[in-house]
Design a protein around this motif. Sequence first.
Motif, PDB file in Angstrom:
ATOM      1  N   VAL A 216       3.551 -27.320 -33.163  1.00 17.13           N
ATOM      2  CA  VAL A 216       2.801 -26.103 -32.826  1.00 17.13           C
ATOM      3  C   VAL A 216       3.752 -24.983 -32.414  1.00 17.13           C
ATOM      4  O   VAL A 216       3.580 -23.818 -32.816  1.00 17.13           O
ATOM      5  CB  VAL A 216       1.782 -26.393 -31.705  1.00 17.13           C
ATOM      6  CG1 VAL A 216       1.168 -25.093 -31.181  1.00 17.13           C
ATOM      7  CG2 VAL A 216       0.687 -27.324 -32.206  1.00 17.13           C
ATOM      8  N   LYS A 217       4.772 -25.323 -31.608  1.00 18.61           N
ATOM      9  CA  LYS A 217       5.754 -24.309 -31.195  1.00 18.61           C
ATOM     10  C   LYS A 217       6.554 -23.809 -32.392  1.00 18.61           C
ATOM     11  O   LYS A 217       6.897 -22.625 -32.458  1.00 18.61           O
ATOM     12  CB  LYS A 217       6.683 -24.899 -30.139  1.00 18.61           C
ATOM     13  CG  LYS A 217       5.984 -25.273 -28.834  1.00 18.61           C
ATOM     14  CD  LYS A 217       5.255 -24.096 -28.229  1.00 18.61           C
ATOM     15  CE  LYS A 217       4.511 -24.493 -26.965  1.00 18.61           C
ATOM     16  NZ  LYS A 217       3.704 -23.375 -26.429  1.00 18.61           N
ATOM     17  N   ASP A 218       6.852 -24.705 -33.330  1.00 20.06           N
ATOM     18  CA  ASP A 218       7.530 -24.275 -34.555  1.00 20.06           C
ATOM     19  C   ASP A 218       6.690 -23.253 -35.311  1.00 20.06           C
ATOM     20  O   ASP A 218       7.204 -22.240 -35.801  1.00 20.06           O
ATOM     21  CB  ASP A 218       7.809 -25.480 -35.459  1.00 20.06           C
ATOM     22  CG  ASP A 218       9.003 -26.293 -34.999  1.00 20.06           C
ATOM     23  OD1 ASP A 218       9.902 -25.707 -34.362  1.00 20.06           O
ATOM     24  OD2 ASP A 218       9.050 -27.506 -35.277  1.00 20.06           O
ATOM     25  N   TYR A 219       5.397 -23.522 -35.397  1.00 20.92           N
ATOM     26  CA  TYR A 219       4.488 -22.602 -36.087  1.00 20.92           C
ATOM     27  C   TYR A 219       4.439 -21.249 -35.374  1.00 20.92           C
ATOM     28  O   TYR A 219       4.494 -20.196 -36.018  1.00 20.92           O
ATOM     29  CB  TYR A 219       3.090 -23.213 -36.159  1.00 20.92           C
ATOM     30  CG  TYR A 219       2.023 -22.239 -36.601  1.00 20.92           C
ATOM     31  CD1 TYR A 219       1.874 -21.911 -37.940  1.00 20.92           C
ATOM     32  CD2 TYR A 219       1.177 -21.638 -35.661  1.00 20.92           C
ATOM     33  CE1 TYR A 219       0.903 -21.005 -38.346  1.00 20.92           C
ATOM     34  CE2 TYR A 219       0.213 -20.734 -36.058  1.00 20.92           C
ATOM     35  CZ  TYR A 219       0.074 -20.421 -37.400  1.00 20.92           C
ATOM     36  OH  TYR A 219      -0.875 -19.519 -37.786  1.00 20.92           O
ATOM     37  N   GLU A 220       4.348 -21.266 -34.050  1.00 19.67           N
ATOM     38  CA  GLU A 220       4.289 -20.012 -33.296  1.00 19.67           C
ATOM     39  C   GLU A 220       5.572 -19.203 -33.467  1.00 19.67           C
ATOM     40  O   GLU A 220       5.532 -17.976 -33.603  1.00 19.67           O
ATOM     41  CB  GLU A 220       4.044 -20.316 -31.820  1.00 19.67           C
ATOM     42  CG  GLU A 220       2.658 -20.888 -31.524  1.00 19.67           C
ATOM     43  CD  GLU A 220       2.483 -21.233 -30.060  1.00 19.67           C
ATOM     44  OE1 GLU A 220       3.456 -21.070 -29.294  1.00 19.67           O
ATOM     45  OE2 GLU A 220       1.380 -21.652 -29.676  1.00 19.67           O
TER      46      GLU A 220
END
Length: 345
Positions: free
Chosen positions: A34-38
């Motif tokens: 999720v942090k990678d996506y953000e």
Amino acid sequence: MQQVTTIRIGQLIELGGKRAARVNAAQIGEEVAVKDYEARRIDIMARVANLFTEVIAAQERLKLAVEIKQLAQNVVDTVILRVKAGKVPPIEETRAKVSLSAVNIEYEQAQRDLLSARKRLALMWDSADPQFDNALGDLEALIAPPDFSHLQKLLLANPLALRALKNIEHRRALLEVEQTRRIPNLTVNAGVVNYALIGGNTAIASISVPLPLFDRNQGNLKEAHERVNKAEDERLALELRLRTELTQSYESLTAAWNEINILRSEILPGAKSAFNVMRRGYELGKFGFLELLDAQRVLFQNQLLYVRALANYQRLINDIERLIAGPIDSIVSPPSIDNQSIRKH
């Protein structure tokens, strides 16, 4: 010969919290994704903002080129009248037309730059040709540089920084998984033995536990520890890089802010006034043509420099917003300086 049929089933029972450790590691791995996506989303937003700024700046440069072209044409008309009146030699008309030709080249270049900037922006939404005629925006809608300490506090809210922290947590969860594997699992077996000749069934049951005498998962444990250490080093390196980028962008931002204010309040009004005085003085025969051309050149250069400084300032704002993962105007108040349009300088 006695016929014996055996039916047996087994169930592996994991001990030491193996399943809970795997589930925890999987959940944290999902949070890392999720942090990678953000982080990717914010990076793309910053790229689009920069391309949009390029379009706005190109539009302003084209407007400026139109104004410069008109001013240059007015100078040519003035020179032609003085040549016809016999007040100046014909060579000055040639010089004026050469200067106008150079301005026309700059105008055509500004058109090409705008077309290129519009296409680059359109490509961000997978369109080969721009589906818009004009981008709406104001380069002079400036946000004053905020206090650097506020930006530093927001820096660690960057998804990249949060991802680095979450990655350490994930590596530690994977280490816990490897640690649970040191504890052997329990296998329970149960079944039935059927004796075909004599008849009858016999129930059987067994429990097996492997003895980890030679394999205590030392290799995987060592690798997991090293991965945790590597993740911690990567976090420190990332935070240092983010702080360095923020410092450099902020220094450039304050320098651009000072440059814009000097150009707006001192240089551009002076250059505009000097050109008007020179043009009027040339019409009255008080100044020579070379002096008029020099005043025109200084005005044009500083107007173009002003537009470039505005565009550079907006790009730096975009970069800082990428680093703090949020709008910069949420932590600062708008500047009290009265923004005048480029055409009024």
